[in-house]
Design an enzyme around this catalytic site. Structure first.
Site, PDB file in Angstrom:
ATOM      1  N   CYS A 247       0.828  -1.215   0.000  1.00 26.22           N
ATOM      2  CA  CYS A 247       0.000   0.000   0.000  1.00 26.22           C
ATOM      3  C   CYS A 247       0.853   1.253   0.000  1.00 26.22           C
ATOM      4  O   CYS A 247       0.536   2.227  -0.666  1.00 26.22           O
ATOM      5  CB  CYS A 247      -0.929   0.005   1.200  1.00 26.22           C
ATOM      6  SG  CYS A 247      -0.062  -0.178   2.772  1.00 26.22           S
ATOM      7  N   HIS A 353      -2.685   0.866   7.128  1.00 22.45           N
ATOM      8  CA  HIS A 353      -2.802   0.965   5.677  1.00 22.45           C
ATOM      9  C   HIS A 353      -2.437   2.390   5.253  1.00 22.45           C
ATOM     10  O   HIS A 353      -2.746   3.338   5.960  1.00 22.45           O
ATOM     11  CB  HIS A 353      -4.258   0.647   5.324  1.00 22.45           C
ATOM     12  CG  HIS A 353      -4.535   0.498   3.870  1.00 22.45           C
ATOM     13  ND1 HIS A 353      -3.649  -0.065   2.982  1.00 22.45           N
ATOM     14  CD2 HIS A 353      -5.640   0.817   3.138  1.00 22.45           C
ATOM     15  CE1 HIS A 353      -4.203  -0.071   1.774  1.00 22.45           C
ATOM     16  NE2 HIS A 353      -5.396   0.463   1.842  1.00 22.45           N
ATOM     17  N   ASN A 375      -8.089   4.786  -2.409  1.00 26.95           N
ATOM     18  CA  ASN A 375      -7.547   3.507  -1.956  1.00 26.95           C
ATOM     19  C   ASN A 375      -6.852   2.813  -3.129  1.00 26.95           C
ATOM     20  O   ASN A 375      -6.886   3.311  -4.268  1.00 26.95           O
ATOM     21  CB  ASN A 375      -8.697   2.646  -1.407  1.00 26.95           C
ATOM     22  CG  ASN A 375      -8.201   1.534  -0.485  1.00 26.95           C
ATOM     23  OD1 ASN A 375      -6.993   1.361  -0.301  1.00 26.95           O
ATOM     24  ND2 ASN A 375      -9.127   0.775   0.082  1.00 26.95           N
TER      25      ASN A 375
END
Ligand SMILES: *[C@@H]1O[C@H](CO)[C@@H](O)[C@H](O)[C@H]1NC(C)=O
Ligand SMILES: *[C@@H]1O[C@H](CO)[C@@H](O)[C@H](O)[C@H]1NC(C)=O
Length: 409
Positions: A247, A353, A375
């Site tokens: 991520c 994250h 995202n």
């Protein structure tokens, strides 16, 4: 995420990792350190695996909140990089090293009074050396262990009763099952969400906003979205990191991609590789450099909603990390907050994250304030790959650690 920006700067391919298991806190690092540095003859390809002869020994005192001083009284700044290491900027040089540890995420001993070999560079980013740092006062080793995790290799299952519970518990956001998630194991789902959180026993809360910060943000619009600034979209397409715990790489590249679009008024719409491989492109190809990066607010611990709003509107999208609970992956739409509910089916550990904030607003009906966040779970997840999350309450720690970058297109 800051790590990755550093890699782009340094080209130091040795750092192809996300969080280390180290767990070093503010009070461990604050104090006087001896920095032992090699000759300043390297360039950005420098390899600091081996230190080489030490030619500079300096004592730097790191004090509250972010002041660094040398023996001569010259002043600079310093910041923790989460609980992983620290950066010192003084006398026209920048120093970064990871805190020393032995072990792995399951069982680690952090030796917070020393570092691994780190990298030092001047302001031009052309003049490099290696160094190591040792605190002049000892810090007790810190032992962290996590309970062994079982059943991580079994396939992820959508848990309809869990989804029903989320939808019954509140009306701010909706949850749904994503059939495509069943191709992942539970472990891969955790990796997608950042991987197990390092054992951090305390973290800074957002800093109280000053009167000046409040006055600045009062001038900002009520809604702002880099996907639509007078009809122009400066945010690159949503990508899918798959089952890989990358991520931070996707969020860093998304940040740089938006910066290039903003700086060139969309004349350039590069999509950068999140893979940290050696670059085989022709030397005549253009190069884009990161000229600066910093924690929003100036250092780790100085972040809050106000400085994030200001940085977002004036400099472009900002990278943030936040805590992912098991209810988050089923997010369908609306303004997310953690419901406190847990799935009975999928053993899920809190993860960390990294994503990109691209805008903010206020929900008309409820007055609930939100961030708009990109995202990296593909375009069919959430609101076309984006989600909204509660703003102003440090929801899931999203206001604790934002990072902004400056590029030279
Ligand atoms: C780096 O800067 C130092 C001065 O701080 C200078 O002595 C040295 O020659 C420079 N090295 C390179 C490779 O430019
Ligand atoms: C740095 O501090 C250590 C420990 O207090 C001391 O022994 C050393 O002489 C100092 N070095 C310099 C360059 O001032």
């Amino acid at each position: 995420m800051l790590m990755l920006v550093f890699i782009v700067l340094a080209g130091a391919t040795a750092l192809v990792t996300a969080d280390t298991p180290a767990n070093c806190l503010y009070e461990d690092i604050r104090g006087t350190w001896t920095f032992s540095e090699t000759e300043r003859t390297g360039d950005h390809t420098i390899n600091c695996d081996e230190l080489g002869p030490i030619v500079h020994a300096k004592n730097f005192t790191l004090s509250f909140p972010n002041t660094a001083t040398d023996e001569l009284g010259n002043e600079g700044t310093w910041t923790l990089i989460y609980n992983q290491g620290f950066e010192v900027n003084i006398n026209e040089r920048s120093y970064f090293a990871f805190s020393y540890y032995e072990g792995d995420l399951n069982a680690v001993v952090s030796y917070c009074d020393r570092t691994f070999n780190g990298w030092s560079r001047d302001k031009t980013i052309r003049n490099w050396s290696c160094y190591t740092a040792q605190k002049t006062t000892p810090v007790n080793p810190r032992v962290d262990a996590r309970p062994a995790q079982r059943e991580l290799d079994r396939p992820f299952r959508n848990d309809q009763s869990f989804i029903d519970k989320i939808n019954a518990a509140q009306s701010s956001w909706t949850a749904k099952a994503y059939p495509e998630f069943t191709k992942y194991t539970v472990k891969e789902m955790q990796r997608r969400a950042g991987g197990p959180k390092p054992a951090i026993s305390s973290r800074p809360r957002p800093a109280p906003a000053t009167a000046e910060q409040k006055a600045q943000t009062a001038l900002l619009p009520e809604h702002f979205d880099w996907r639509d600034v007078e009809g122009e979209n400066y945010v690159s397409p949503v990508r899918d990191q798959g089952g890989c715990g990358s991520c931070y790489a996707f969020a860093s590249m998304a940040n740089l991609e938006a910066q290039v679009r903003i700086a060139t008024r969309n004349q350039r719409q590069d999509v950068f590789s999140p893979q940290d491989t050696s670059c085989a492109t022709d030397n005549s190809c253009s190069r884009t450099y990161v000229s600066d990066y910093q924690h929003v607010g100036g250092y780790y611990g100085a972040c809050n909603e106000e400085v994030m709003l200001e940085a977002l509107v004036t400099t472009g999208p900002i990278s943030v990390s936040f805590e992912v609970y098991s209810d988050f992956s089923s997010y369908n739409g609306g303004i997310y907050h953690h419901t406190g509910l847990e799935s009975d089916f999928n053993p899920f550990e809190l993860t960390n994250h990294v994503v990109l904030i691209v805008g903010y607003g206020v929900e008309e009906d409820t007055g609930e304030k939100f961030w708009i966040v990109k995202n990296s779970w593909g375009g069919s997840w959430g609101e076309d790959g984006f989600f909204r999350i509660r703003r102003g309450t440090d929801e899931c720690a999203i206001e604790s650690m934002a990072v902004q970058v400056t590029i030279i297109p």
